[in-house]
Enzyme design. Structure first.
Site, PDB file in Angstrom:
ATOM      1  N   GLY A  58       8.245   1.676   8.156  1.00 32.36           N
ATOM      2  CA  GLY A  58       8.187   0.382   7.510  1.00 32.36           C
ATOM      3  C   GLY A  58       7.237   0.388   6.319  1.00 32.36           C
TER       4      GLY A  58
ATOM      5  CG  LEU B  51      -2.055  -0.988   1.252  1.00 34.86           C
ATOM      6  CD1 LEU B  51      -2.752  -0.950   2.599  1.00 34.86           C
ATOM      7  CD2 LEU B  51      -3.051  -0.689   0.156  1.00 34.86           C
ATOM      8  N   GLY B  52       2.054   1.138   0.589  1.00 32.25           N
ATOM      9  CA  GLY B  52       2.908   2.316   0.642  1.00 32.25           C
ATOM     10  C   GLY B  52       4.065   2.104   1.593  1.00 32.25           C
TER      11      GLY B  52
ATOM     12  CG  ASP C 231       7.534  12.046  10.967  1.00 29.31           C
ATOM     13  OD1 ASP C 231       7.679  13.175  10.440  1.00 29.31           O
ATOM     14  OD2 ASP C 231       7.840  10.988  10.392  1.00 29.31           O
TER      15      ASP C 231
ATOM     16  N   GLY D 228       5.980   3.770   4.687  1.00 31.65           N
ATOM     17  CA  GLY D 228       5.893   4.814   5.694  1.00 31.65           C
ATOM     18  C   GLY D 228       7.261   5.049   6.301  1.00 31.65           C
TER      19      GLY D 228
ATOM     20  CE  LYS E  26       3.892   1.832   8.857  1.00 35.89           C
ATOM     21  NZ  LYS E  26       3.644   3.209   9.142  1.00 35.89           N
TER      22      LYS E  26
ATOM     23  CB  VAL F 194       1.609   0.022   4.819  1.00 31.36           C
ATOM     24  CG1 VAL F 194       0.242  -0.362   5.338  1.00 31.36           C
ATOM     25  CG2 VAL F 194       2.292   0.977   5.767  1.00 31.36           C
TER      26      VAL F 194
END
Ligand SMILES: *[C@@H]1O[C@H](CO)[C@@H](O)[C@H](O)[C@H]1NC(C)=O
Ligand SMILES: *[C@@H]1O[C@H](CO)[C@@H](O)[C@H](O)[C@H]1NC(C)=O
Length: 787
Positions: free
Chosen positions: A512, A506-507, A621, A509, A527, A514
């Site tokens: 880590g 999914l992406g 963050d 981050g 994740k 995902v």
């Protein structure tokens, strides 16, 4: 291996077996269902309703229930009225002698529908009624006779009938509120005193002394049938939509009784809509007895006409998973210590002006001055709160009850706190000594009427005051032991299956990668944490528990975790609309309405992380990549709690600066302590991005990284060119007052001096228009910007 086989069995074969048992939609004697994720329920002929186990969101518990099977949220309308939540592997069986029998994985009986002799079959009817039919087609038991918290069309409640609310959205244990048709012919709503059935004074009554039945007819009208065929309409005449709709009426866990409808054909974003509800404002109901709409010491306010409970400063939730429950004071007045004579030395006040606790008084003084009122409470070891207004003073005791938000009361509420709880040594230079604190708080109310210059100074002072009090209350929390919660634990192998061997990324981050996964019927985000987390062994569980305990609409919910060997994974709810970054800087410019809604949502989430949970969480963050959007474009903050975990486990080589270029507060580079104010800074940058739809780092040239957007925002603001800042966004400019407020709040948040930045709570209140914002000073007084 055996476990995997078992899992495969449960997933693939069991449903087939069970489906085979169910023919013509009648459930044969001997049929059973096991509580697991992929279970095929017993369906009604048209498929509208299902009987079976539903997993309770985010927990490893299941509830035996009847639900609407065709709509996405599978709304539950029936569950057994006692002990309805059972662990995975529990079983419900249709038996000849005992009807439905629910037993736990150890085989112990948890609930049964009762003893019968001649059961023929069970039947999930399209009305939502689960029926047990005897020989000769005789109805011997029906779920409609043992209601949960919901009434459906075709149901009738006779005198003596009652439905109870559940404890919370996800806890089906019986809650505090009831709808009853009394023997005297009145339909009432009331709270009860758990664990007894003692009913407090009703907060709604139909005022009919002759109602025989509450009828919910097939067309969706609810009314009371009175003597001589007279009716009292509950559903307003003409209020029902025309067309094919589901109807239900539910007593919510917040005590509000509501009739809803939902289209049967699903087109786009359909959801339950409200037809009518009682009472109009539950926050303003309540009696001397009981706690009111929220728990003791809690405060009720209407948010979008939904009652919402919130512990105030100085209080925190007794049970963090129950926001409508009691709040515990961070300090309790006590007379046991030798402190009667020096109250003014030991205690101070936090002042509120928009809250009222109309009961819990033990003393009423009149006439009296404000100062005398305060003094009297300070010197009284029994006094927890003093309320003052027009020469009247009330002293109140703990627990406070019937707390409500109310801007119209024109009273000042002084909440006592113990000074010794506040930290020493960290007093900023211009604050002088600690004694000044109270006057600062009182000064806050003078703000509106003074000059601009004085206002700036005052805001500074008030900020600092809040900061200190805030620290004071948090310090106590940190020393408290953490309670264990049960976040479901998964093995690595299970997550391999859940994500089909990490197929769908999914992406990436900050912490880590995902992946998309499926647990039961739910899509989840898994994740896989970086190697850096492998060292965090002991801390891992503690932190995961802390993260799991945070429940808020604007935070991404943790659903489970895995710490198998060196593997560390976290399972989160899946957010279908991706990151705020893509939304904000994509091809389509989002509307101002969407943007401002998202801005307020993020502020609320952060405010909760900073002040609402048992342990304070600094995110470290905040940036648009870490904000996710759910299907309704609610903003949810992701990755909170991880920065802390990483810092605890970080090797000595790590410099410790956390965050992302363009969003990092200046104090990270200085020798000043890191506080929640670093998040406020990052939020400020983010807010400016949300307002302007521009990235904070427009360019990165060589070794100079400058958060240009903050400069640009200040220039536009100073020159009165807000139109340039939003690039002539007409919709935003139409909402000029709010737009200006948002920009001013953004500029307050990015102040170089952390002490000048407001708390997230103040930010939220300003963005919502509850408190007025004054002109921000230049955010970067010390740096030469145009050198
Ligand atoms: C199902 O509901 C319909 C409509 O109320 C009713 O006529 C029928 O008898 C019910 N079936 C059973 C088995 O109870
Ligand atoms: C549900 O609420 C009851 C009553 O407060 C509590 O005892 C129980 O532990 C809760 N169950 C869950 C699963 O949270």
């Amino acid at each position: 291996m055996a476990r995997v086989l078992y899992y495969v069995f449960l997933t693939f074969f069991l449903p087939l077996l069970i489906a085979a048992q169910q023919t013509n939609n009648s459930v044969a004697v001997g049929a059973s269902l096991i509580a697991t994720d992929n279970i095929v329920p017993w369906l009604s002929p048209a498929g509208d309703f299902a009987f079976g186990f539903q997993r309770i969101n985010g927990q490893n518990l299941f509830v035996l229930s009847v639900w609407y099977d065709k709509i996405p949220d599978k709304t539950i309308i029936w569950y057994p009225d006692t002990n309805p939540m059972v662990p995975r592997g529990s079983k419900v069986e249709l038996t000849n002698e005992r009807g439905l029998v629910l037993s736990d994985p150890q085989g112990r009986e948890v609930w049964t529908s009762g003893n019968f002799s001649d059961l023929a079959y069970g039947f999930m009817n399209d009305t939502g009624n689960f029926v047990l039919v005897g020989n000769g087609s005789r109805k011997i038991w029906e779920s409609f006779s043992f209601m949960g918290d919901t009434i459906l069309p075709t149901q009738v409640m006779a005198r003596g009938g009652v439905i109870n609310s559940r404890k919370s959205e996800t806890n089906f244990t019986r809650g505090r509120f009831q709808l009853r048709l009394l023997q005297d012919g009145n339909l009432v709503l009331n709270a009860r005193a758990i664990p007894s059935y003692y009913a407090y004074k009703s907060y709604y009554s139909s005022n009919t002394s002759d109602a025989e039945q509450l009828i919910f007819d097939t067309s969706g009208y609810m009314y009371l049938m009175r003597r001589n065929d007279r009716r009292l309409d509950l559903t307003p005449r003409g209020a029902l939509p025309l067309g094919d709709y589901y109807h239900r009426a539910t007593i919510g866990f917040d005590g509000v009784f509501t009739q809803y409808y939902h289209p049967k054909t699903l087109t786009g974003n359909t959801s339950w809509e409200v037809i009518w509800f009682e009472p109009e404002n539950i926050c303003k109901t309540g009696d001397v007895e009981g706690s009111g709409a929220c728990g003791f010491n809690n405060v009720c306010g209407l948010v979008n006409s939904t009652p919402t409970c919130e512990c105030q400063q100085g209080f925190s939730l007794l049970d963090p998973s129950d926001p409508n429950g009691d709040c515990k004071p961070d300090f309790t007045p006590s007379c046991s210590e030798d402190e009667e004579n020096n109250g003014e030395e030991m205690f101070d006040f936090i002042e509120f002006t928009d809250i009222d606790w109309p009961s819990s008084d033990y003393m009423h003084m009149i006439p009296i001055s404000e100062q005398e009122c305060q003094k009297s409470c300070l010197e009284d070891c029994l006094c927890a709160v003093a309320v003052y207004g027009s020469n009247e003073c009330w002293k109140k005791k703990i627990p406070l009850s019937n707390g409500r938000k109310d801007n119209s009361v024109n009273k000042k509420v002084f909440l006592k706190f113990r000074k010794s709880d506040s930290p020493s040594g960290s007093v900023p230079p211009f604050l002088g000594n600690k004694k000044d604190k109270r006057s600062l708080i009182i000064l806050g109310s003078v703000l509106v009427s003074t000059s601009m210059f004085v206002n700036v100074i005052l805001i500074v002072a008030v900020c600092v005051g809040f900061f200190l009090i805030h620290k004071a209350t948090k310090n106590i929390h940190l020393s408290r032991n953490t309670i264990d919660t049960n976040v479901p634990h998964y093995t690595y192998q299970e997550l391999v299956e859940v994500t089909s061997d990490f197929k769908d990324e999914l992406g990436k981050g900050a912490f880590g990668i995902v992946y998309k996964g499926v647990i039961g019927t739910n899509i989840v985000a898994v994740k896989k944490l970086d190697r850096a987390f492998q060292d965090a062994d002991k801390e891992f569980k503690t932190e995961i528990n802390a993260i799991a305990r945070t429940h808020h609409k604007n935070l991404v919910q943790l659903l489970g975790y895995c710490d198998d060997g060196e593997q560390r994974l976290l399972i989160y709810e899946y957010m279908s609309n991706g990151t705020l970054s893509d939304f904000l800087f994509g091809d389509m410019r989002p509307t101002w309405k969407q943007r401002s809604y998202i801005g307020v949502g993020i502020a609320k989430g952060l405010s909760y992380l900073h002040e609402g949970c048992t342990t304070q969480v600094i995110h470290c963050d905040i940036k648009p990549q870490n904000i996710l959007l759910d299907e309704y474009y609610n903003a949810k903050i992701a990755d909170f709690g991880l920065a802390k975990l990483l810092m605890m486990s970080a090797s000595a080589t790590s410099t410790g600066i956390r965050g992302t270029k363009g969003y990092i507060a200046p104090e990270w580079f200085r020798n000043t302590p890191i506080t929640v104010k670093v998040d406020v800074y990052s939020f400020g940058v983010l807010l400016l991005e949300i307002i302007s739809c521009r990235k904070s780092l427009l360019f990165e040239s060589g070794n100079e990284d400058r958060a240009i957007l903050t400069d640009w925002a200040w220039d536009c603001y100073k020159e009165g060119r807000i139109d340039a800042f939003v690039e002539n966004d007409l919709e935003a400019l139409d909402d000029y007052k709010n737009l200006t407020t948002f920009l001013m709040v953004g500029l307050w948040c990015v102040q170089e001096n952390p002490l000048l930045r407001p708390t997230m709570r103040m930010v939220t209140q300003s963005l919502e228009g509850v408190i007025e914002v004054i002109e921000p000073p230049c955010p970067f007084p010390s740096s030469a910007r145009y050198s």
